[in-house]
Design a protein around this motif. Structure first.
Motif, mmCIF file in Angstrom:
data_model
loop_
_atom_site.group_PDB
_atom_site.id
_atom_site.type_symbol
_atom_site.label_atom_id
_atom_site.label_comp_id
_atom_site.label_asym_id
_atom_site.label_seq_id
_atom_site.Cartn_x
_atom_site.Cartn_y
_atom_site.Cartn_z
ATOM 1 N N ALA A 1 0.839 -1.206 0.000
ATOM 2 C CA ALA A 1 0.000 0.000 0.000
ATOM 3 C C ALA A 1 0.875 1.257 0.000
ATOM 4 C CB ALA A 1 -0.930 -0.001 1.215
ATOM 5 N N LYS A 2 1.946 1.230 0.765
ATOM 6 C CA LYS A 2 2.871 2.365 0.804
ATOM 7 C C LYS A 2 3.531 2.560 -0.562
ATOM 8 C CE LYS A 2 5.059 5.598 3.023
ATOM 9 N NZ LYS A 2 4.376 6.793 3.481
ATOM 10 N N ALA A 3 3.886 1.478 -1.219
ATOM 11 C CA ALA A 3 4.480 1.569 -2.558
ATOM 12 C C ALA A 3 3.482 2.190 -3.531
ATOM 13 C CB ALA A 3 4.915 0.188 -3.043
ATOM 14 N N GLN A 4 2.241 1.776 -3.457
ATOM 15 C CA GLN A 4 1.201 2.336 -4.323
ATOM 16 C C GLN A 4 1.022 3.831 -4.045
ATOM 17 O OE1 GLN A 4 -0.439 0.863 -6.824
ATOM 18 N NE2 GLN A 4 -1.495 2.751 -7.266
ATOM 19 N N GLU A 5 1.025 4.191 -2.783
ATOM 20 C CA GLU A 5 0.893 5.597 -2.395
ATOM 21 C C GLU A 5 2.052 6.428 -2.968
ATOM 22 O OE1 GLU A 5 1.331 8.130 1.708
ATOM 23 O OE2 GLU A 5 0.423 6.139 1.844
ATOM 24 N N MET A 6 3.253 5.900 -2.892
ATOM 25 C CA MET A 6 4.421 6.611 -3.434
ATOM 26 C C MET A 6 4.330 6.757 -4.939
ATOM 27 S SD MET A 6 7.628 5.245 -1.310
ATOM 28 C CE MET A 6 7.535 5.121 0.451
ATOM 29 N N GLU A 7 3.837 5.734 -5.616
ATOM 30 C CA GLU A 7 3.677 5.802 -7.063
ATOM 31 C C GLU A 7 2.673 6.884 -7.441
ATOM 32 O OE1 GLU A 7 2.683 1.786 -8.033
ATOM 33 O OE2 GLU A 7 4.771 1.163 -8.129
ATOM 34 N N GLN A 8 1.588 6.986 -6.684
ATOM 35 C CA GLN A 8 0.593 8.018 -6.946
ATOM 36 C C GLN A 8 1.175 9.414 -6.717
ATOM 37 O OE1 GLN A 8 -2.617 6.805 -4.398
ATOM 38 N NE2 GLN A 8 -3.429 5.347 -5.894
ATOM 39 N N LYS A 9 1.931 9.571 -5.639
ATOM 40 C CA LYS A 9 2.565 10.864 -5.366
ATOM 41 C C LYS A 9 3.576 11.216 -6.452
ATOM 42 C CE LYS A 9 2.002 11.020 -0.377
ATOM 43 N NZ LYS A 9 2.659 11.073 0.934
ATOM 44 N N ALA A 10 4.272 10.213 -6.956
ATOM 45 C CA ALA A 10 5.247 10.444 -8.023
ATOM 46 C C ALA A 10 4.542 10.972 -9.270
ATOM 47 C CB ALA A 10 5.996 9.153 -8.346
ATOM 48 N N GLU A 11 3.399 10.409 -9.598
ATOM 49 C CA GLU A 11 2.656 10.849 -10.767
ATOM 50 C C GLU A 11 2.171 12.292 -10.615
ATOM 51 O OE1 GLU A 11 2.481 9.234 -13.630
ATOM 52 O OE2 GLU A 11 3.727 7.710 -12.686
ATOM 53 N N GLN A 12 1.931 12.724 -9.392
ATOM 54 C CA GLN A 12 1.430 14.074 -9.143
ATOM 55 C C GLN A 12 2.554 15.093 -8.997
ATOM 56 O OE1 GLN A 12 -0.906 13.483 -5.626
ATOM 57 N NE2 GLN A 12 -2.540 12.406 -6.717
ATOM 58 N N SER A 13 3.750 14.626 -8.789
ATOM 59 C CA SER A 13 4.882 15.523 -8.560
ATOM 60 C C SER A 13 5.260 16.269 -9.836
ATOM 61 C CB SER A 13 6.087 14.732 -8.049
ATOM 62 O OG SER A 13 7.180 15.593 -7.873
ATOM 63 N N THR A 14 5.562 17.553 -9.671
ATOM 64 C CA THR A 14 6.010 18.355 -10.809
ATOM 65 C C THR A 14 7.534 18.418 -10.867
ATOM 66 O OG1 THR A 14 5.836 20.365 -9.475
ATOM 67 C CG2 THR A 14 3.923 19.767 -10.825
ATOM 68 N N ASP A 15 8.191 17.971 -9.813
ATOM 69 C CA ASP A 15 9.653 17.981 -9.752
ATOM 70 C C ASP A 15 10.183 16.637 -10.266
ATOM 71 O OD1 ASP A 15 12.338 18.076 -9.118
ATOM 72 O OD2 ASP A 15 12.053 18.325 -6.963
ATOM 73 N N PRO A 16 10.913 16.652 -11.378
ATOM 74 C CA PRO A 16 11.409 15.389 -11.952
ATOM 75 C C PRO A 16 12.279 14.580 -10.989
ATOM 76 C CG PRO A 16 11.732 17.202 -13.487
ATOM 77 C CD PRO A 16 11.275 17.804 -12.196
ATOM 78 N N GLN A 17 13.097 15.241 -10.186
ATOM 79 C CA GLN A 17 13.954 14.509 -9.249
ATOM 80 C C GLN A 17 13.120 13.852 -8.154
ATOM 81 O OE1 GLN A 17 16.737 17.559 -8.073
ATOM 82 N NE2 GLN A 17 18.249 16.856 -9.580
ATOM 83 N N GLU A 18 12.140 14.572 -7.647
ATOM 84 C CA GLU A 18 11.261 14.010 -6.614
ATOM 85 C C GLU A 18 10.450 12.854 -7.194
ATOM 86 O OE1 GLU A 18 9.236 13.800 -2.821
ATOM 87 O OE2 GLU A 18 11.203 14.364 -3.524
ATOM 88 N N ARG A 19 9.973 13.016 -8.411
ATOM 89 C CA ARG A 19 9.203 11.958 -9.075
ATOM 90 C C ARG A 19 10.037 10.683 -9.176
ATOM 91 N NH1 ARG A 19 7.701 14.157 -14.164
ATOM 92 N NH2 ARG A 19 5.962 15.063 -13.021
ATOM 93 N N GLN A 20 11.283 10.830 -9.601
ATOM 94 C CA GLN A 20 12.151 9.659 -9.750
ATOM 95 C C GLN A 20 12.472 9.032 -8.398
ATOM 96 O OE1 GLN A 20 12.940 8.339 -12.804
ATOM 97 N NE2 GLN A 20 13.485 6.618 -11.483
ATOM 98 N N ARG A 21 12.718 9.869 -7.399
ATOM 99 C CA ARG A 21 13.012 9.374 -6.056
ATOM 100 C C ARG A 21 11.844 8.533 -5.529
ATOM 101 N NH1 ARG A 21 12.035 10.162 -0.897
ATOM 102 N NH2 ARG A 21 10.528 11.809 -1.227
ATOM 103 N N LEU A 22 10.632 9.043 -5.697
ATOM 104 C CA LEU A 22 9.452 8.328 -5.225
ATOM 105 C C LEU A 22 9.236 7.026 -5.995
ATOM 106 C CD1 LEU A 22 7.051 11.344 -4.725
ATOM 107 C CD2 LEU A 22 7.908 9.834 -2.921
ATOM 108 N N LYS A 23 9.435 7.064 -7.308
ATOM 109 C CA LYS A 23 9.284 5.851 -8.109
ATOM 110 C C LYS A 23 10.307 4.792 -7.707
ATOM 111 C CE LYS A 23 7.169 7.665 -12.289
ATOM 112 N NZ LYS A 23 7.279 7.789 -13.741
#
Length: 59
Positions: A16-38
């Motif tokens: 569930a936490k992994a799914q939550e992080m994936e969703q946050k990554a999709e919403q992130s506008t910062d490419p580095q943050e998106r990659q970190r979360l993914k």
């Protein structure tokens, strides 16, 4: 709750936490943050899959 039930809950929580992080990554506008979360989501999913298949409680 039995030890097996607690183990199953831990696996579900990790997924569930992994799914939550994936969703946050999709919403992130910062490419580095998106990659970190993914990356973190991928590692959590791999860990939960490995523990689930091995049936090992890491605690």
């Amino acid at each position: 709750m039995s030890a097996e039930g607690e183990f199953d809950d831990r696996i579900r929580q990790m997924r569930a936490k992994a799914q939550e992080m994936e969703q946050k990554a999709e919403q992130s506008t910062d490419p580095q943050e998106r990659q970190r979360l993914k990356d973190k989501a991928r590692r959590l999913r791999q860990l939960s899959d490995r523990e689930s298949s091995e049936g090992i409680d890491p605690m």
